[in-house]
Design a protein around this motif. Structure first.
Motif, short mmCIF file in Angstrom:
data_model
loop_
_atom_site.label_atom_id
_atom_site.label_comp_id
_atom_site.label_asym_id
_atom_site.label_seq_id
_atom_site.Cartn_x
_atom_site.Cartn_y
_atom_site.Cartn_z
N ILE A 21 40.28 -23.31 -4.02
CA ILE A 21 40.53 -24.50 -3.22
C ILE A 21 41.08 -24.02 -1.88
N VAL A 22 40.36 -24.30 -0.80
CA VAL A 22 40.84 -23.89 0.53
C VAL A 22 41.72 -25.02 1.06
N GLY A 23 43.00 -24.72 1.28
CA GLY A 23 43.96 -25.74 1.71
C GLY A 23 44.77 -26.21 0.52
N TYR A 24 46.06 -26.43 0.77
CA TYR A 24 46.94 -26.90 -0.31
C TYR A 24 47.74 -28.10 0.20
N GLY A 25 46.99 -29.10 0.67
CA GLY A 25 47.64 -30.31 1.18
C GLY A 25 47.45 -31.44 0.18
N SER A 26 47.20 -32.62 0.71
CA SER A 26 47.10 -33.82 -0.13
C SER A 26 46.06 -33.63 -1.25
N GLN A 27 44.81 -33.37 -0.90
CA GLN A 27 43.77 -33.17 -1.92
C GLN A 27 43.90 -31.80 -2.58
N GLY A 28 44.15 -30.77 -1.76
CA GLY A 28 44.12 -29.40 -2.26
C GLY A 28 45.05 -29.17 -3.44
N HIS A 29 46.29 -29.63 -3.32
CA HIS A 29 47.25 -29.35 -4.41
C HIS A 29 46.81 -30.07 -5.68
N ALA A 46 43.20 -20.77 -1.27
CA ALA A 46 43.00 -19.93 -0.08
C ALA A 46 43.67 -20.57 1.12
N LEU A 47 44.43 -19.75 1.84
CA LEU A 47 45.16 -20.25 3.01
C LEU A 47 45.22 -19.17 4.09
N LYS A 48 45.57 -19.58 5.30
CA LYS A 48 45.83 -18.59 6.36
C LYS A 48 47.11 -17.86 5.98
N ASN A 49 47.25 -16.60 6.47
CA ASN A 49 48.44 -15.81 6.12
C ASN A 49 49.74 -16.50 6.51
N ASN A 50 49.72 -17.13 7.70
CA ASN A 50 50.97 -17.70 8.21
C ASN A 50 51.14 -19.17 7.80
N SER A 51 50.38 -19.61 6.81
CA SER A 51 50.41 -21.03 6.44
C SER A 51 51.72 -21.42 5.76
N SER A 52 52.21 -22.59 6.15
CA SER A 52 53.45 -23.07 5.52
C SER A 52 53.18 -23.52 4.07
N SER A 53 51.92 -23.62 3.70
CA SER A 53 51.60 -24.05 2.32
C SER A 53 51.63 -22.89 1.33
N VAL A 54 51.67 -21.63 1.82
CA VAL A 54 51.59 -20.48 0.91
C VAL A 54 52.70 -20.55 -0.14
N LYS A 88 34.65 -24.95 12.03
CA LYS A 88 35.04 -23.64 12.57
C LYS A 88 35.31 -22.66 11.41
N LEU A 89 36.02 -23.18 10.41
CA LEU A 89 36.36 -22.36 9.24
C LEU A 89 35.08 -21.84 8.59
N TYR A 90 34.11 -22.73 8.42
CA TYR A 90 32.86 -22.36 7.77
C TYR A 90 32.14 -21.29 8.60
N GLY A 132 40.90 -42.19 -3.39
CA GLY A 132 42.35 -42.39 -3.34
C GLY A 132 43.00 -41.17 -2.75
N PRO A 133 44.26 -41.32 -2.28
CA PRO A 133 44.97 -40.18 -1.71
C PRO A 133 45.15 -39.06 -2.73
N GLY A 134 45.27 -37.83 -2.24
CA GLY A 134 45.40 -36.68 -3.12
C GLY A 134 46.62 -36.79 -4.04
N HIS A 135 47.71 -37.32 -3.52
CA HIS A 135 48.92 -37.41 -4.36
C HIS A 135 48.69 -38.34 -5.54
N1 LIG Z 1 44.08 -37.20 2.13
C1 LIG Z 1 43.38 -37.84 1.23
O1 LIG Z 1 43.95 -38.53 0.45
C2 LIG Z 1 41.89 -37.71 1.11
C3 LIG Z 1 41.18 -38.63 0.30
C4 LIG Z 1 39.81 -38.39 0.06
C5 LIG Z 1 39.18 -37.30 0.66
N2 LIG Z 1 39.90 -36.47 1.49
C6 LIG Z 1 39.24 -35.33 2.08
O2 LIG Z 1 39.83 -34.15 1.54
C7 LIG Z 1 39.80 -33.09 2.49
C8 LIG Z 1 41.21 -32.57 2.69
O3 LIG Z 1 41.97 -33.59 3.30
P1 LIG Z 1 43.55 -33.66 3.13
O4 LIG Z 1 44.00 -34.95 3.74
O5 LIG Z 1 43.91 -33.35 1.72
O6 LIG Z 1 43.97 -32.45 4.06
P2 LIG Z 1 45.45 -32.02 4.47
O7 LIG Z 1 46.45 -32.51 3.49
O8 LIG Z 1 45.67 -32.40 5.90
O9 LIG Z 1 45.27 -30.43 4.37
C9 LIG Z 1 46.31 -29.65 4.73
C10 LIG Z 1 46.12 -28.28 4.11
O10 LIG Z 1 45.08 -27.57 4.79
C11 LIG Z 1 45.64 -26.33 5.23
N3 LIG Z 1 44.99 -25.82 6.42
C12 LIG Z 1 45.05 -26.31 7.68
N4 LIG Z 1 44.34 -25.53 8.51
C13 LIG Z 1 43.83 -24.53 7.75
C14 LIG Z 1 43.01 -23.40 8.03
N5 LIG Z 1 42.55 -23.16 9.26
N6 LIG Z 1 42.68 -22.59 7.01
C15 LIG Z 1 43.12 -22.82 5.75
N7 LIG Z 1 43.90 -23.87 5.43
C16 LIG Z 1 44.24 -24.71 6.42
C17 LIG Z 1 47.07 -26.66 5.49
O11 LIG Z 1 47.85 -25.48 5.56
P3 LIG Z 1 49.09 -25.34 6.58
O12 LIG Z 1 50.29 -25.51 5.75
O13 LIG Z 1 48.92 -24.00 7.13
O14 LIG Z 1 48.94 -26.42 7.64
C18 LIG Z 1 47.39 -27.49 4.26
O15 LIG Z 1 47.58 -26.68 3.13
C19 LIG Z 1 39.17 -33.69 3.74
O16 LIG Z 1 37.80 -33.43 3.72
C20 LIG Z 1 39.43 -35.19 3.58
O17 LIG Z 1 38.51 -36.02 4.26
C21 LIG Z 1 41.23 -36.65 1.71
#
Ligand SMILES: NC(=O)c1ccc[n+]([C@@H]2O[C@H](COP(=O)([O-])OP(=O)(O)OC[C@H]3O[C@@H](n4cnc5c(N)ncnc54)[C@H](OP(=O)(O)O)[C@@H]3O)[C@@H](O)[C@H]2O)c1
Length: 339
Positions: A21-29, A46-54, A88-90, A132-135
């Motif tokens: 899972i690339v990213g550990y935010g709302s959906q990622g976690h 997967a995250l950037k080295n300096n990411s606050s999510s690590v 850009k990431l891709y 729905g939101p990731g949480h």
């Molecule tokens: N939010 C929702 O509830 C929701 C609902 C349905 C679908 N989606 C979809 O789910 C996907 C993710 O959305 P999200 O809202 O969950 O995202 P998000 O919470 O904003 O994602 C933040 C995460 O992405 C990381 N990140 C940011 N830039 C990065 C980079 N260059 N390389 C690697 N990691 C990076 C962040 O790390 P840092 O700590 O370094 O910033 C953080 O871990 C999107 O396609 C969105 O449309 C979201």
């Protein structure tokens, strides 16, 4: 419309795969934790080295790797970062490294639908987009439920991309409530419309305008907050449980009569015309083009609007009132230290 459930999915086909899972935010976690709890043996973040999510991901017990590593090693790579950086990431880290036959997964169709990502043709591309939101994807899963999700395959190199998508959705908990088959276009356009017109833009403007109208007329901000924001949840709970008629059954006849005669003065023909224009901006790609241009210059308008809204009177009085109701923050869905 076809709806798929856990009984239609075979989670075993992905349980031994390397899933990142690339990213550990709302959906990622939520994706990482739900898949792991469903029995996936190799879930990485997967995250950037300096990411606050690590630190958050490591504390939750995940192996954190670089995006380059993830692209080389993963069988399934879910892009769960903000939409605006996925292109850009891709291009920079994924396009040339992803294994032939691997699957690139999305939680929203925007990057594929508007051509911001042009995936290599020797990989699978699928979408599981939770409604729905990731949480909530995480909290419902923990309760034994799941958030309904949209499922679609854009590219089927392996010949079994749809089965892999079903298995992934099942691991996410979506198979408990339903995975609805759609296209990237339909998911993307209806999602953007829903969040702009009803769920986020429409609702927050309605709440704020109602609050301001009462406060400007001399009513107490506390009163305005309860009436226009706090009570929204109580009404939404009734809508969620049984639809509009269920909510109207529970409210008083006076409230119901006011609903019929005044609601149409707020959402009038002008509002409906504007809804159509918003839909047309979404369909033509204008909205996404404007948003990507805003991101290219580091989001100045977005940040200014976010900052202004954060300091609005409704937030100030809301914080004070919520502090008096500690049960609201018990078991909070969002804990910014962890997720
Ligand atoms: N939010 C929702 O509830 C929701 C609902 C349905 C679908 N989606 C979809 O789910 C996907 C993710 O959305 P999200 O809202 O969950 O995202 P998000 O919470 O904003 O994602 C933040 C995460 O992405 C990381 N990140 C940011 N830039 C990065 C980079 N260059 N390389 C690697 N990691 C990076 C962040 O790390 P840092 O700590 O370094 O910033 C953080 O871990 C999107 O396609 C969105 O449309 C979201």
């Amino acid at each position: 419309m076809k709806v798929f459930y856990d009984k239609d999915a075979d989670f075993n086909i992905i349980s031994d795969k390397i899933i990142t899972i690339v990213g550990y935010g709302s959906q990622g976690h939520a994706h990482a934790a739900n898949l792991k709890d469903s029995g996936a043996k190799n879930v990485n973040v997967a995250l950037k080295n300096n990411s606050s999510s690590v630190s958050k991901a490591k504390e939750a017990g995940f192996n954190v790797i670089s995006i380059e590593e993830a692209a080389k090693e993963s069988d399934i790579l879910m892009l769960a970062t903000p939409d605006e950086i996925q292109g850009k990431l891709y291009k920079e880290h994924i396009h040339s490294s992803l294994k032939t036959g691997a699957a690139l997964a999305f939680a929203h169709g925007l990057n594929i639908h508007y051509g911001l990502i042009d995936p290599r043709d020797d990989i699978d591309v699928f979408m599981i987009a939770p409604k729905g939101p990731g949480h909530t994807v995480r909290s419902e899963y923990i309760k034994g439920g799941g958030v309904p999700s949209l499922i679609s395959v854009f590219q089927n190199k392996s010949g079994n991309a749809f089965d892999v998508a079903l298995a992934y959705g099942s691991g996410l908990g979506a198979g408990r409530s339903g995975m609805i088959e759609t296209t990237f276009r339909e998911e993307c356009e209806t999602d953007l419309f829903g969040e702009q017109v009803v769920l986020c833009g429409g609702l927050t403007e309605l709440i704020t305008a109602g609050y301001e109208t009462l406060v400007e007329a001399g009513y107490a901000p506390e009163m305005a907050y309860f009436e226009c924001l706090h009570e929204v949840k109580l009404i939404v709970d009734l809508l969620y449980e049984g639809g509009i008629a269920n909510m109207r059954y529970s409210i008083s006849n006076t409230a119901e009569y006011g609903d019929y005669v005044s609601g149409k003065r707020i959402i009038n023909n002008e509002t409906r015309k504007e809804m159509k224009k918003i839909l047309s901006d979404i369909q033509s790609g204008k909205f996404t083009k404007d948003w990507m241009m805003e991101c290219q210059v580091n989001q100045p308008n977005f940040k200014a609007m976010r900052n202004k809204a954060k300091n609005h009177g409704i937030e100030v009085v809301g914080k004070k009132l919520r502090d008096m109701m500690p049960w609201i923050s018990k078991n909070k869905l969002v804990d910014t230290k962890k997720n």
